[in-house]
Write an enzyme that holds these catalytic residues in place. Structure first.
Site, short mmCIF file in Angstrom:
data_model
loop_
_atom_site.label_atom_id
_atom_site.label_comp_id
_atom_site.label_asym_id
_atom_site.label_seq_id
_atom_site.Cartn_x
_atom_site.Cartn_y
_atom_site.Cartn_z
N ARG A 287 -5.93 65.49 59.66
CA ARG A 287 -5.13 64.46 59.01
C ARG A 287 -3.74 64.37 59.63
O ARG A 287 -3.06 65.36 59.82
CB ARG A 287 -5.00 64.73 57.51
CG ARG A 287 -4.19 63.63 56.83
CD ARG A 287 -4.31 63.63 55.35
NE ARG A 287 -3.46 62.60 54.77
CZ ARG A 287 -3.49 62.26 53.51
NH1 ARG A 287 -4.33 62.86 52.70
NH2 ARG A 287 -2.70 61.32 53.06
N ARG B 281 -6.30 57.27 56.84
CA ARG B 281 -6.27 58.73 56.94
C ARG B 281 -7.61 59.29 57.41
O ARG B 281 -8.66 58.74 57.07
CB ARG B 281 -5.83 59.39 55.66
CG ARG B 281 -6.67 59.03 54.45
CD ARG B 281 -5.86 59.11 53.20
NE ARG B 281 -5.43 57.77 52.86
CZ ARG B 281 -5.32 57.31 51.64
NH1 ARG B 281 -5.55 58.06 50.62
NH2 ARG B 281 -4.96 56.07 51.43
N ASP C 289 -8.79 62.66 53.05
CA ASP C 289 -7.93 62.80 51.88
C ASP C 289 -8.73 63.57 50.85
O ASP C 289 -9.87 63.21 50.55
CB ASP C 289 -7.55 61.42 51.35
CG ASP C 289 -6.54 61.47 50.22
OD1 ASP C 289 -5.67 62.36 50.24
OD2 ASP C 289 -6.62 60.61 49.32
N ASP D 298 -8.40 64.99 46.98
CA ASP D 298 -7.62 64.95 45.75
C ASP D 298 -8.28 65.79 44.67
O ASP D 298 -9.48 65.64 44.41
CB ASP D 298 -7.48 63.52 45.23
CG ASP D 298 -6.51 62.69 46.03
OD1 ASP D 298 -5.57 63.25 46.61
OD2 ASP D 298 -6.68 61.45 46.06
#
Length: 173
Positions: free
Chosen positions: A81, A90, A93, A95
């Site tokens: 990244r 990106r 990612d 999360d």
């Protein structure tokens, strides 16, 4: 051990390879319970960028939420990244969407570093659709059940399409 729900996304380079690499690296840190199907999704917030490939996974961990966040950020860097504009393109990612039944905020000085459950989950079908694959009745504390929240994003249904040609886990049948 806590059950963590993690959302994955990529729209730069070989998105499916990036997600598979992230899942592999994460499997060395937590006990992965399940991995969702892959979904091609329209970008939100910053619209002038390629479509995303999104997925979700559940895993059991003894790491606390902040340590797990540190692992996620390290894996993002290992996968490649690059720092770009917020919500922009990106390579990967990761999360942390939920950490068991915990409602948690961590601030460093005045800056919010981590909040679980992830506060933007109810507006993001690209997160909720994969979560429904692996945890449809999971109660996101203070937000609601995954399946109910998904129903509330019906207006985004066309922007999230299952990709049957992408396999993210060898364990999924």
């Amino acid at each position: 051990m806590a059950l963590a729900l993690i959302a994955l996304g990529s729209n730069v380079g070989d998105a499916s390879a990036h997600l598979r690499e992230a899942i592999d690296l994460l499997s060395r840190e937590i006990d992965i319970v399940d991995v969702s199907e892959a979904y091609e999704t329209e970008p939100m917030y910053v619209l002038d960028q390629p479509k995303f490939l999104n997925a979700a996974l559940s895993g059991r961990t003894e790491l606390g939420p902040m340590r797990l966040l540190g692992v996620l950020k390290r894996i993002e860097k290992e996968v490649g990244r690059m720092t770009r504009e917020r919500y922009g393109p990106r390579e990967v990612d990761l999360d942390l969407i939920a950490y068991g039944s915990l409602m948690y905020q961590f601030r460093e000085h005045k800056d919010l570093v981590l909040e679980v459950p992830h506060p933007r989950t109810p507006e993001r079908r690209f997160v909720l659709q994969p979560l429904r694959d692996i945890a449809p009745t999971f109660m996101l504390p203070g937000l609601g059940r995954v399946d109910s929240l998904l129903e509330a994003t019906k207006d985004q249904e066309a922007s999230v399409q299952r990709r049957v040609d992408v396999a993210l886990s060898l364990h999924r049948v």
